[in-house]
Design a protein around this motif. Structure first.
Motif, PDB file in Angstrom:
ATOM      1  N   GLY A 113      -6.210   6.606  -2.429  1.00  0.00           N
ATOM      2  CA  GLY A 113      -5.169   5.729  -2.957  1.00  0.00           C
ATOM      3  C   GLY A 113      -3.775   6.148  -2.501  1.00  0.00           C
ATOM      4  N   ARG A 114      -3.504   7.459  -2.512  1.00  0.00           N
ATOM      5  CA  ARG A 114      -2.205   7.961  -2.049  1.00  0.00           C
ATOM      6  C   ARG A 114      -2.007   7.651  -0.564  1.00  0.00           C
ATOM      7  N   ILE A 115      -3.062   7.824   0.218  1.00  0.00           N
ATOM      8  CA  ILE A 115      -2.967   7.539   1.653  1.00  0.00           C
ATOM      9  C   ILE A 115      -2.684   6.051   1.864  1.00  0.00           C
ATOM     10  N   ALA A 167       3.567   1.488   2.644  1.00  0.00           N
ATOM     11  CA  ALA A 167       5.019   1.664   2.668  1.00  0.00           C
ATOM     12  C   ALA A 167       5.526   1.888   4.092  1.00  0.00           C
ATOM     13  N   LEU A 168       4.865   2.755   4.832  1.00  0.00           N
ATOM     14  CA  LEU A 168       5.335   3.070   6.185  1.00  0.00           C
ATOM     15  C   LEU A 168       5.128   1.898   7.143  1.00  0.00           C
ATOM     16  N   PHE A 169       3.981   1.218   7.067  1.00  0.00           N
ATOM     17  CA  PHE A 169       3.767   0.050   7.918  1.00  0.00           C
ATOM     18  C   PHE A 169       4.831  -1.012   7.625  1.00  0.00           C
ATOM     19  N   ALA A 170       5.169  -1.191   6.349  1.00  0.00           N
ATOM     20  CA  ALA A 170       6.179  -2.189   5.981  1.00  0.00           C
ATOM     21  C   ALA A 170       7.565  -1.787   6.492  1.00  0.00           C
ATOM     22  N   GLU A 171       7.860  -0.490   6.466  1.00  0.00           N
ATOM     23  CA  GLU A 171       9.178  -0.015   6.888  1.00  0.00           C
ATOM     24  C   GLU A 171       9.367  -0.045   8.399  1.00  0.00           C
ATOM     25  N   VAL A 172       8.381   0.467   9.146  1.00  0.00           N
ATOM     26  CA  VAL A 172       8.595   0.661  10.579  1.00  0.00           C
ATOM     27  C   VAL A 172       7.628  -0.114  11.466  1.00  0.00           C
ATOM     28  N   GLY A 173       6.656  -0.789  10.882  1.00  0.00           N
ATOM     29  CA  GLY A 173       5.697  -1.545  11.675  1.00  0.00           C
ATOM     30  C   GLY A 173       4.524  -0.695  12.124  1.00  0.00           C
ATOM     31  N   PHE A 174       3.517  -1.363  12.631  1.00  0.00           N
ATOM     32  CA  PHE A 174       2.275  -0.699  13.027  1.00  0.00           C
ATOM     33  C   PHE A 174       2.495   0.303  14.155  1.00  0.00           C
ATOM     34  N   GLU A 175       3.195  -0.121  15.195  1.00  0.00           N
ATOM     35  CA  GLU A 175       3.343   0.710  16.388  1.00  0.00           C
ATOM     36  C   GLU A 175       4.073   2.016  16.096  1.00  0.00           C
ATOM     37  N   ARG A 176       5.110   1.966  15.269  1.00  0.00           N
ATOM     38  CA  ARG A 176       5.918   3.166  15.029  1.00  0.00           C
ATOM     39  C   ARG A 176       5.404   4.027  13.886  1.00  0.00           C
ATOM     40  N   ALA A 192       2.884  10.830  10.022  1.00  0.00           N
ATOM     41  CA  ALA A 192       3.905  10.434   9.042  1.00  0.00           C
ATOM     42  C   ALA A 192       3.257   9.909   7.754  1.00  0.00           C
ATOM     43  N   ILE A 193       2.200   9.137   7.890  1.00  0.00           N
ATOM     44  CA  ILE A 193       1.488   8.619   6.715  1.00  0.00           C
ATOM     45  C   ILE A 193       0.911   9.782   5.916  1.00  0.00           C
ATOM     46  N   GLY A 252       2.767  -8.097  -2.458  1.00  0.00           N
ATOM     47  CA  GLY A 252       3.119  -6.770  -1.952  1.00  0.00           C
ATOM     48  C   GLY A 252       2.753  -6.577  -0.489  1.00  0.00           C
ATOM     49  N   THR A 253       1.845  -7.392   0.011  1.00  0.00           N
ATOM     50  CA  THR A 253       1.463  -7.280   1.428  1.00  0.00           C
ATOM     51  C   THR A 253       2.418  -8.046   2.351  1.00  0.00           C
ATOM     52  N   LEU A 254       3.355  -8.800   1.783  1.00  0.00           N
ATOM     53  CA  LEU A 254       4.265  -9.585   2.624  1.00  0.00           C
ATOM     54  C   LEU A 254       5.058  -8.721   3.588  1.00  0.00           C
ATOM     55  N   GLY A 255       5.537  -7.574   3.110  1.00  0.00           N
ATOM     56  CA  GLY A 255       6.304  -6.698   3.986  1.00  0.00           C
ATOM     57  C   GLY A 255       5.507  -6.291   5.211  1.00  0.00           C
ATOM     58  N   LEU A 256       4.209  -6.058   5.009  1.00  0.00           N
ATOM     59  CA  LEU A 256       3.341  -5.706   6.133  1.00  0.00           C
ATOM     60  C   LEU A 256       3.109  -6.905   7.035  1.00  0.00           C
TER      61      LEU A 256
END
Length: 188
Positions: free
Chosen positions: A17-19, A25-34, A39-40, A87-91
């Motif tokens: 769950g933490r992962i 959060a990270l995919f939403a912030e910087v996108g898949f590629e970055r 970092a995750i 919540g998945t919209l950001g992704l």
């Protein structure tokens, strides 16, 4: 009771769950590629090898992160389902992996891609329907998923001016009443 005193299965569930939370959060912030596995893992406070052990690949982690999780039945379930869906919209409005974009581009013209898309969407509809009351739960869950797919296609593939640059929170605010109406109690 500390984390060490918990059964192994519960510790594993919490770590997973933490992962997933960190990945979302990270995919939403910087996108898949970055977004990187390292970092995750850092955000989740686990070893990067554990991320790979649980999810196998960055692509699988992304797919699990954007998946709608099942929500327990009951009164708060529908609202929680809408919150998770929004919540998945950001992704979905961020930088998607090329494989996801290729699937979306191909699903209407290539039979194999359509079969794969139906399978993935069917699984998401099944999970979402668990939180929607009534005999028509699958239909309402399908309509909710298609609204989200439409927004994703409009943003990612059609690059609609009206969606470009709009914060996901603003889109979520406007979608929420309609999704809640679909997720709410079944009409008598």
């Amino acid at each position: 009771m500390g984390e060490k005193g918990l059964p192994r299965a519960e510790r594993r569930r919490r770590t997973e769950g933490r992962i997933l939370e960190s990945a979302r959060a990270l995919f939403a912030e910087v996108g898949f590629e970055r977004a990187t596995i390292r970092a995750i893992a850092g955000r989740a406070e686990v070893d990067p090898a554990l991320v790979m052990q649980y999810f196998g690949s960055k692509q699988e982690l992304f797919q699990r992160a954007v998946r709608v999780a099942p929500v327990p039945h009951g009164e708060p379930g529908a609202d929680e389902a809408v919150d998770q869906l929004l919540g998945t919209l950001g992704l979905k409005m961020g930088e998607l992996p090329q494989s996801s974009l290729a699937m979306m581009r191909s699903m209407l013209t290539h039979p194999e891609a359509a079969v794969s898309a139906r399978k993935v969407l069917g699984e998401q509809i099944d999970r979402l329907a668990q939180a929607v009351p009534g005999e028509d739960a699958r239909l309402r869950a399908a309509l909710m998923m298609m609204i989200m797919l439409g927004v994703t296609v409009g943003h990612q593939l059609l690059d609609l001016d009206e969606l470009r640059g709009v914060p996901p929170a603003d889109i979520a605010r406007l979608l929420r009443p309609g999704l809640q109406a679909l997720a709410g109690p079944a009409a008598s």
